[in-house]
Design an enzyme around this catalytic site. Structure first.
Site, PDB file in Angstrom:
ATOM      1  CG  ASP A  27      -2.248   0.374   0.849  1.00  0.00           C
ATOM      2  OD1 ASP A  27      -2.538   1.255   0.383  1.00  0.00           O
ATOM      3  OD2 ASP A  27      -3.307  -0.456   1.225  1.00  0.00           O
ATOM      4  CG  ASP A  57      -4.980   5.481   0.696  1.00  0.00           C
ATOM      5  OD1 ASP A  57      -5.732   4.488   0.936  1.00  0.00           O
ATOM      6  OD2 ASP A  57      -5.092   6.562   1.297  1.00  0.00           O
ATOM      7  CD  GLU A 110      -8.809   4.213  -2.121  1.00  0.00           C
ATOM      8  OE1 GLU A 110      -9.789   3.751  -1.180  1.00  0.00           O
ATOM      9  OE2 GLU A 110      -8.121   5.052  -1.589  1.00  0.00           O
ATOM     10  CG  HIS A 124      -9.101  -1.879   3.850  1.00  0.00           C
ATOM     11  ND1 HIS A 124      -8.680  -1.813   2.721  1.00  0.00           N
ATOM     12  CD2 HIS A 124      -8.563  -0.473   4.439  1.00  0.00           C
ATOM     13  CE1 HIS A 124      -8.219  -0.561   2.189  1.00  0.00           C
ATOM     14  NE2 HIS A 124      -8.134   0.077   3.245  1.00  0.00           N
ATOM     15  CG  ASP A 125     -11.545   1.642   2.854  1.00  0.00           C
ATOM     16  OD1 ASP A 125     -11.084   1.379   4.067  1.00  0.00           O
ATOM     17  OD2 ASP A 125     -10.789   1.803   1.872  1.00  0.00           O
TER      18      ASP A 125
HETATM   19  O1  TEU Z   1      -9.797   5.257   1.190  1.00  0.00           O
HETATM   20  C1  TEU Z   1     -10.089   6.404   0.358  1.00  0.00           C
HETATM   21  C2  TEU Z   1     -11.489   6.638   0.211  1.00  0.00           C
HETATM   22  O2  TEU Z   1     -11.594   6.999  -0.826  1.00  0.00           O
HETATM   23  C3  TEU Z   1     -12.505   6.607   1.331  1.00  0.00           C
HETATM   24  O3  TEU Z   1     -13.490   7.422   1.040  1.00  0.00           O
HETATM   25  C4  TEU Z   1     -13.195   5.273   1.465  1.00  0.00           C
HETATM   26  O4  TEU Z   1     -13.977   5.215   0.422  1.00  0.00           O
HETATM   27  C5  TEU Z   1     -13.788   5.113   2.889  1.00  0.00           C
HETATM   28  O5  TEU Z   1     -13.270   4.225   3.579  1.00  0.00           O
HETATM   29  C6  TEU Z   1     -15.118   5.067   2.649  1.00  0.00           C
HETATM   30  O6  TEU Z   1     -15.978   4.718   3.905  1.00  0.00           O
HETATM   31  C7  TEU Z   1      -8.393   5.051   1.517  1.00  0.00           C
HETATM   32  C8  TEU Z   1      -8.117   3.932   2.322  1.00  0.00           C
HETATM   33  O7  TEU Z   1      -8.747   2.765   1.460  1.00  0.00           O
HETATM   34  C9  TEU Z   1      -8.950   3.835   3.610  1.00  0.00           C
HETATM   35  O8  TEU Z   1      -8.932   2.605   4.586  1.00  0.00           O
HETATM   36  C10 TEU Z   1      -8.162   5.051   4.424  1.00  0.00           C
HETATM   37  O9  TEU Z   1      -8.920   5.332   5.614  1.00  0.00           O
HETATM   38  C11 TEU Z   1      -8.297   6.306   3.422  1.00  0.00           C
HETATM   39  O10 TEU Z   1      -7.902   6.011   2.117  1.00  0.00           O
HETATM   40  C12 TEU Z   1      -7.252   7.293   4.253  1.00  0.00           C
HETATM   41  O11 TEU Z   1      -6.064   6.991   3.957  1.00  0.00           O
END
Ligand code: TEU
Ligand code: CA
Length: 565
Positions: free
Chosen positions: A98, A199, A257, A325-326
């Site tokens: 990542d 990210d 992402e 994970h989100d």
């Molecule tokens: O997520 C970025 C992102 O676009 C977030 O809005 C995601 O959609 C969010 O988790 C929605 O609830 C990335 C990572 O994947 C996330 O785990 C991090 O919290 C975030 O960036 C900040 O680094």
């Protein structure tokens, strides 16, 4: 046909904190991952995306990095990491890390310096501005907090953070910042990593002058102004520079992402080898939210079919995923958990529906055994900053019930509970106290049990990965949507150099007879009748769940060979 390794292989995403603990402190770690590499190999995984393992105060579980070149102490040491790389490569598994460079932690040495004074050499590593009449420099809200700005009394200025106040945004305008980042990336490549998942990479460039957002205002006049922080022209400049400085000449892969990507702007990022290799789009997983992700609406199959067909057409090569994970778990979300039988069948159906499309599959840990959401009832069970902030804001406006409903359906902690390895204490994840509760259903849903059962979701995944690995048509075939108007079925056909495969999935709780144009499916030799039937020859079943020869049971699926068109 043999394409790039990242097209040939199936990825597996590891959330290290919850994968496997090796020393009883209740936190997953690198040595734990190493102990499970044989399992990944058995499953057929060819590459791993590892969520952040860098030194971090964990305000956002590793997405707030304090030191990009140090391993989080709880996860192990740099020696452990080097061993992980060796052990993965020995098994021919690629490692994708990542890369979180839109922001760092506020505890990063750069920010510690930056906030000291206006003339500190690191001041411009971050985005500092004067306030406007005692308020923020502009009206932006953030992903996690009401305002995207935090005031710092030391210098009487505000700093920008698109996420929590512990995640200040780096200033990509500053060439020194970019140089530091490129050098850091190159050092990780030199250590042996095979690529990066970048990210929120589409947000690194901000609109010059940071203008106010013009969209819908919240109660405090704030706007989620992505038109000013996503897909800015400079984004492409930075990504091209990054590719030239770090990726060119290496046999590596980078996947973005790409928040706010759509089928129109996607090809500005991928396809010509100048910026990203692949991208994650969120149209599928954002489908069941209206306005915000917390306002949950029912799954709409027709909309899903449109999204998939549009994306398969828009770019040459997609990423394929239901979970990360989100996101909450996919089976309760897009399948059915009413009975154990339906949980198993719908999990298999979801796997066939997504991972046989044209693109690279990404399986999130536990998805391969059909793990489900956690029955959250109280705040003490939560760990995620996003949920905490949501509850805090909802309490102010008396919307606590609404927030809890959102958390149960969509909260990110649903997917962050420990991997369920066995029916033993703490699901075999740890001998200590897990950092977040184990899902109470672990005695029923675990790897050990699934491994022993040939009809399990796990064996289905293994078979699916094997099939894809051996089949050019499943990897490189064209995509053609079928039965587009059907209310229950999602179906498509893949075709490549004289070979064709049809995938049919029942997204409903009804038994569905296959329509005329799919009559060949499973016919196993097939009659050569008139019309559509004549198109289908072999009808050899490659993979099935809940298929009775004529139709699909609720949430069933069937994958068969077909004649070419
Ligand atoms: O997520 C970025 C992102 O676009 C977030 O809005 C995601 O959609 C969010 O988790 C929605 O609830 C990335 C990572 O994947 C996330 O785990 C991090 O919290 C975030 O960036 C900040 O680094
Ligand atoms: Ca540990």
């Amino acid at each position: 046909m043999s394409g790039a390794w990242w097209k040939e292989r199936v990825f597996y995403q590891i959330y290290p904190r919850s994968f496997q603990d090796s020393n009883g402190d209740g936190i997953g770690d690198i040595n734990g991952i190493i102990s499970r590499l044989d399992y990944l190999k058995w499953l057929g995984v060819g590459a791993v995306w590892l969520c952040p393992i860098y030194d971090s105060p964990n305000a956002d579980m590793g997405y707030d990095i304090r030191d990009y070149e140090k391993i989080m102490a709880e996860f192990g040491t740099m020696e452990d990491f080097d061993r992980l790389v060796r052990e993965m490569h020995r098994r021919d598994i690629k490692l994708v890390m990542d890369l979180v460079v839109n922001h760092s932690s506020d505890e990063h040495a750069w920010f510690v310096e930056s906030r000291k004074s206006k003339d500190n050499p690191y001041r411009d590593y971050y985005i500092w501005r004067d306030g406007r009449g005692g308020r923020e420099p502009n009206n932006w809200s953030s992903f996690f907090t009401p305002s995207a700005w935090t005031y710092d009394g030391t210098t009487d200025q505000w700093y920008l953070h698109l996420f929590s106040e512990k995640q200040p945004d780096l200033n990509w305008e500053n060439p020194s910042v970019r140089e530091e980042i490129y050098a850091m990336i190159n050092r990780w490549f030199d250590r042996g990593v095979d690529g990066f998942r970048m990210d929120v990479i589409t947000c690194i460039a901000k609109a010059p002058g940071l203008p106010d957002g013009e969209g819908e205002r919240d109660e405090n006049g704030r706007v989620f102004a992505h038109e000013h922080f996503a897909f800015q022209p400079k984004l492409h400049e930075y990504l091209r520079e990054l590719r030239r400085r770090c990726l060119d000449g290496r046999d590596c892969m980078c996947v973005g992402e790409t928040s706010f990507v759509n089928t129109e702007n996607a090809s500005s990022l991928v396809g010509d080898g100048r910026e990203l290799d692949m991208l994650f789009q969120f149209d599928v997983v954002d489908m069941d939210g209206e306005g915000t992700k917390w306002d949950v609406i029912p799954f709409d199959l027709k909309k899903f079919k449109r999204i998939i067909a549009d994306w398969q057409k828009a770019i040459d090569w997609n990423t394929l995923f239901w979970e990360n994970h989100d996101q909450p778990r996919s089976v309760p979300r897009f399948g059915c958990v009413e009975t154990e039988e339906l949980r198993v069948r719908s999990a298999k159906m979801l796997a066939a529906a997504m991972f046989l499309l044209r693109g690279t599959p990404f399986i999130y840990q536990g998805e391969e055994i059909g793990m489900t959401n956690f029955p959250f009832t109280e705040a003490s069970q939560l760990r995620d900053v996003e949920c905490f902030n949501l509850l805090k804001e909802a309490e102010k406006t008396g919307r606590t019930e609404w927030a809890w409903n959102g958390i149960r359906h969509k909260g990110r902690d649903n997917a962050r509970t420990p991997m369920q390895w066995s029916g033993q204490e703490n699901a075999g994840f740890t001998t200590g106290d897990p950092w977040i509760d184990v899902n109470p259903n672990y005695t029923q849903i675990n790897v050990e049990k699934a491994k022993k059962d040939e009809d399990s979701i796990l064996h289905f995944y293994r078979e699916l990965i094997r099939l894809r690995g051996e089949s050019d048509v499943l990897k490189y075939g064209s995509f053609e949507p079928l039965c587009e108007e059907n209310e229950d079925l999602f179906a498509y056909r893949r075709e490549y150099e004289g070979e064709a495969v049809v995938v049919v999935c029942n997204f409903s709780g009804r038994t569905v007879k296959l329509p005329e144009d799919l009559a060949c499916v499973g016919a196993g030799g097939g009659e050569d009748e008139d019309g559509a039937r004549a198109r289908c020859e072999a009808g050899k079943v490659l993979l099935a769940a809940g298929f009775d020869g004529e139709g699909l049971l609720p949430w069933g699926t069937v994958v068969t060979t077909a004649v070419t068109s």
